[in-house]
Structures are given as C-alpha cells and as structure tokens.
Design an enzyme around this catalytic site. Structure first.
Site, PDB file in Angstrom:
ATOM      1  N   THR A   1       0.860  -1.187   0.000  1.00 13.84           N
ATOM      2  CA  THR A   1       0.000   0.000   0.000  1.00 13.84           C
ATOM      3  C   THR A   1       0.891   1.230   0.000  1.00 13.84           C
ATOM      4  OG1 THR A   1      -1.770  -1.082   1.163  1.00 13.84           O
ATOM      5  CG2 THR A   1      -1.528   1.266   1.588  1.00 13.84           C
TER       6      THR A   1
ATOM      7  N   ARG B   1     -14.672  -6.928   0.942  1.00 16.12           N
ATOM      8  CA  ARG B   1     -13.856  -6.475   2.079  1.00 16.12           C
ATOM      9  C   ARG B   1     -13.218  -5.098   1.805  1.00 16.12           C
ATOM     10  NH1 ARG B   1      -8.269  -4.806   3.088  1.00 16.12           N
ATOM     11  NH2 ARG B   1      -7.788  -5.313   5.235  1.00 16.12           N
ATOM     12  N   VAL B   2     -13.308  -4.233   2.788  1.00 19.15           N
ATOM     13  CA  VAL B   2     -12.675  -2.916   2.707  1.00 19.15           C
ATOM     14  C   VAL B   2     -11.765  -2.766   3.922  1.00 19.15           C
ATOM     15  CG1 VAL B   2     -13.109  -0.427   2.823  1.00 19.15           C
ATOM     16  CG2 VAL B   2     -14.581  -1.875   1.420  1.00 19.15           C
ATOM     17  N   GLY B   3     -10.568  -2.247   3.707  1.00 18.80           N
ATOM     18  CA  GLY B   3      -9.620  -2.088   4.816  1.00 18.80           C
ATOM     19  C   GLY B   3      -9.669  -0.701   5.424  1.00 18.80           C
ATOM     20  N   ASP B   4      -8.572  -0.347   6.068  1.00 15.46           N
ATOM     21  CA  ASP B   4      -8.494   0.945   6.761  1.00 15.46           C
ATOM     22  C   ASP B   4      -8.195   2.108   5.814  1.00 15.46           C
ATOM     23  OD1 ASP B   4      -5.971  -0.337   6.332  1.00 15.46           O
ATOM     24  OD2 ASP B   4      -5.035   1.227   7.542  1.00 15.46           O
TER      25      ASP B   4
ATOM     26  N   THR C   1      -0.272   1.893   7.140  1.00 13.87           N
ATOM     27  CA  THR C   1      -0.193   0.678   6.330  1.00 13.87           C
ATOM     28  C   THR C   1      -0.007  -0.527   7.237  1.00 13.87           C
ATOM     29  OG1 THR C   1       1.077  -0.539   4.673  1.00 13.87           O
ATOM     30  CG2 THR C   1       2.288   1.081   5.970  1.00 13.87           C
ATOM     31  N   GLY C   2      -0.637  -1.628   6.860  1.00 12.29           N
ATOM     32  CA  GLY C   2      -0.540  -2.835   7.678  1.00 12.29           C
ATOM     33  C   GLY C   2      -1.846  -3.588   7.581  1.00 12.29           C
TER      34      GLY C   2
ATOM     35  N   GLY D   1      -5.259  -4.005   7.834  1.00 10.10           N
ATOM     36  CA  GLY D   1      -6.254  -2.962   7.985  1.00 10.10           C
ATOM     37  C   GLY D   1      -7.264  -3.176   9.095  1.00 10.10           C
TER      38      GLY D   1
HETATM   39  N1  ASP Z   1      -3.892  -1.448   5.145  1.00  7.60           N
HETATM   40  C1  ASP Z   1      -4.176  -2.079   3.882  1.00  7.60           C
HETATM   41  C2  ASP Z   1      -5.472  -2.853   3.995  1.00  7.60           C
HETATM   42  O1  ASP Z   1      -5.695  -3.509   5.002  1.00  7.60           O
HETATM   43  C3  ASP Z   1      -3.101  -3.012   3.426  1.00  7.60           C
HETATM   44  C4  ASP Z   1      -1.688  -2.511   3.465  1.00  7.60           C
HETATM   45  O2  ASP Z   1      -1.370  -1.566   4.176  1.00  7.60           O
HETATM   46  O3  ASP Z   1      -0.841  -3.077   2.759  1.00  7.60           O
HETATM   47  O4  ASP Z   1      -6.232  -2.876   3.054  1.00  7.60           O
END
Ligand code: ASP
Length: 309
Positions: free
Chosen positions: A176, A204-207, A227-228, A230
């Site tokens: 990301t 699915r939706v992340g952060d 990032t991480g 989510g």
């Molecule tokens: N935070 C992002 C998500 O969970 C993924 C990422 O940071 O690589 O969609």
C-alpha cells in the site's frame, strides 16, 4: 524560510534483507526516491500539501512494485478492487473511495470526491459513473495485471486465507502507498491508496479509505497515513488516535505515534506502521513489522529512504 516537507510509505510487512535481491532493493529505493522528489518539487514551488501528497501517491500508483493502482493485488474473484483516501488538514475536508474498479489513479478519484461531490466516500462500481463525469482515467483490467500478483493470488487461494501483499510470500515485498506533507503555508495533508489484501472477498474494505483509520490530517495536530493489516487499524481508529493523543493528551508527535504502533496496536496483535508530519515539520515513521518502505525529504533534512527495521 517556512519549513516544509513530505514523508511517504510503500507498505509495511515481512520485509527483510534476507529475502531481498540487490536488484529489487535498488528498484524499490529508486521508486521511493522518485515519489519523494515528485512531491517535494510541488512543495518547493510553494505548491499545496494536497497537491504534494496526491502527486507522490499517484507516482507510486503508476509503479507496479506497489499494491496500489497498477500492481494492485487481486481479490478472490480475480478482480482489482481499490481503496483510497485524501484529507485536507486545514479544512478537515476529506474524500475517499472503497472497492472501486478500473480507476487508473484511485487517489485522483478520492480527491475529486472531496472537491467535486457533496459526499466524503463513494463505494463500489457506481463510483465509476462519478469518475467518468469528472474525467478520471479508466483503465481495462489488463492494465492492472501483473504476473506476480496473479501467482500470489493462486497461492493464497490454496491456503484459503487473505494476506497482506508483502506477507504472502517472503520473497514478495509490495505494499500500500501513502504520503503526508506540510507546505510553506503551514498546511498539512495526507493520502493513502491500496489494492487491499490478496484473496480478499465479500467486498472487504480495509483501513485505507476510512478517514480516521488509515488516513487523517488536521493542522492542529498532524497528518497521518497508515499501512498494515487494515482490520487492526480500523479497530484502533489508528490515524485519528495519533491526532487525538496530541490534541487531548498533550503528547508529542513521536510519543503519539509510538504509543499507537507499539502499544495500542500490539495489544490487539496488530501489525504495520505509519508515517506522520506536523506543522513544526517533525516527522515520524514508526512500525512494528519487519520492515516498511519509507522515506522523506524536508526543507531542513536531506532525502532519506529506508526499507528495513
Ligand atoms: N492497510 C491495507 C489494507 O488492510 C493493506 C496494506 O497496508 O498493505 O487494506
């Protein structure tokens, strides 16, 4: 001269020197440098922090090494569903898109939502209508295709789980992207863009597109891009938590970022990192994973780009 600067990330995760080849490392370092230069050039000409974060993120979206725009990971159904957001620290205006398809530069669409719609977040395929009406470039599925991502998905399907792109297979370190900036007028901005997790399903939706979780900017406190994994960043309301610690708890930028990444997230087994900047041009790049693609350049600090812990 007024201070200004930009910080970027290209994802956090299982990124170790042992799993990196010199060629790959060079490609990542050069890509990060290019994005920093792009954003910094905007700031140097007295451009806005919003333009700087948008241009840096757009630059990373166009490089297939990262999980955003071209190079986005695939869903379980072999689609590209992208999330992005942007926030203006001066006005607290924000724009976001979730699960959009075929948008060449999701960050541009997020900014158009912020500036040209009466909404903050658009989701799903209908967002394309808004994109078309606002001359946002649409691309075919083939444009987003990379063999690495496709192979990654096939392996992920075998395991029956969803993965952070850079954590699926140790030799793959892709992520990301995000940027935060302070401009000469003392205004902050943040932007984040992603394809999400490999093998994600059910919409699915992340952060990343959630204002306050993956992205937040407020001139009173700081600008943050995360990032991480989510799900943990959503539960920790991560980006806003950093801001709130500063605003209501009197913490310094460093204390707030470290508390979030090494305490609050750790307490719920969350992994990842963030980048942050404040109006004093102090910056932070805390993470609790093995590595995070990251770098910065400010009016008083030379460019620095790093990958490992
Ligand atoms: N935070 C992002 C998500 O969970 C993924 C990422 O940071 O690589 O969609």
């Amino acid at each position: 001269m007024k201070k200004f600067g930009i910080v970027i990330h290209g994802g956090a995760g299982t990124i170790t020197k042992a799993t990196m080849t010199p060629e790959k490392e060079k490609a990542y370092m050069e890509a990060l440098e290019k994005a920093i230069e792009t954003g910094y050039a905007v700031l140097e000409k007295n451009g806005s922090s919003l333009d700087a974060v948008e241009s840096a993120v757009l630059c990373l979206e166009n490089i297939p090494l990262f999980n955003a725009g071209k190079g986005a990971v695939l869903t379980h159904d072999k689609k590209y569903e992208m999330d992005a957001s942007i926030m203006n620290g001066k006005t607290l205006e924000a724009g976001a898109i979730a699960g959009v398809r075929n948008i060449k530069n999701p960050v541009k669409l997020a900014r158009a939502v912020m500036e040209k719609s009466e909404f903050v977040m658009l989701a799903g395929t209908d967002a394309q209508e808004f994109a078309k009406a606002n001359n946002i470039e649409i691309e075919s599925d083939e444009y987003f295709y990379t063999k690495e991502r496709y192979d990654q998905l096939l392996k992920a399907i075998e395991t029956g789980r969803s993965f952070l792109d850079h954590t699926v297979f140790e030799e793959k370190k892709l992520g990301t992207v995000g940027a935060v900036a302070l401009d000469m007028n003392g205004d902050l901005a943040a932007a984040t863009s992603t394809g999400g997790m490999t093998n994600k399903r059910y919409g699915r939706v992340g952060d990343t597109p959630l204002i306050g979780s993956g992205t937040y900017a407020n001139n009173k406190t700081c600008a943050v891009s995360c990032t991480g994994s989510g799900e943990y960043f959503i539960r920790a309301v991560a980006a806003y938590d950093v801001s709130a610690q500063i605003e209501y708890g009197g913490k310094s930028l460093r204390e707030a970022c470290e508390a979030l990444i090494h305490k609050r997230l750790k307490d719920i087994n969350g992994d990842g990192g963030l980048i942050a900047i404040n109006t004093n041009c102090e910056i932070d790049m805390s993470f609790n994973s093995e590595g995070m693609y990251r770098g910065y350049r400010t009016s008083d600090k030379e460019m620095e780009v790093k990958i490992y812990g």
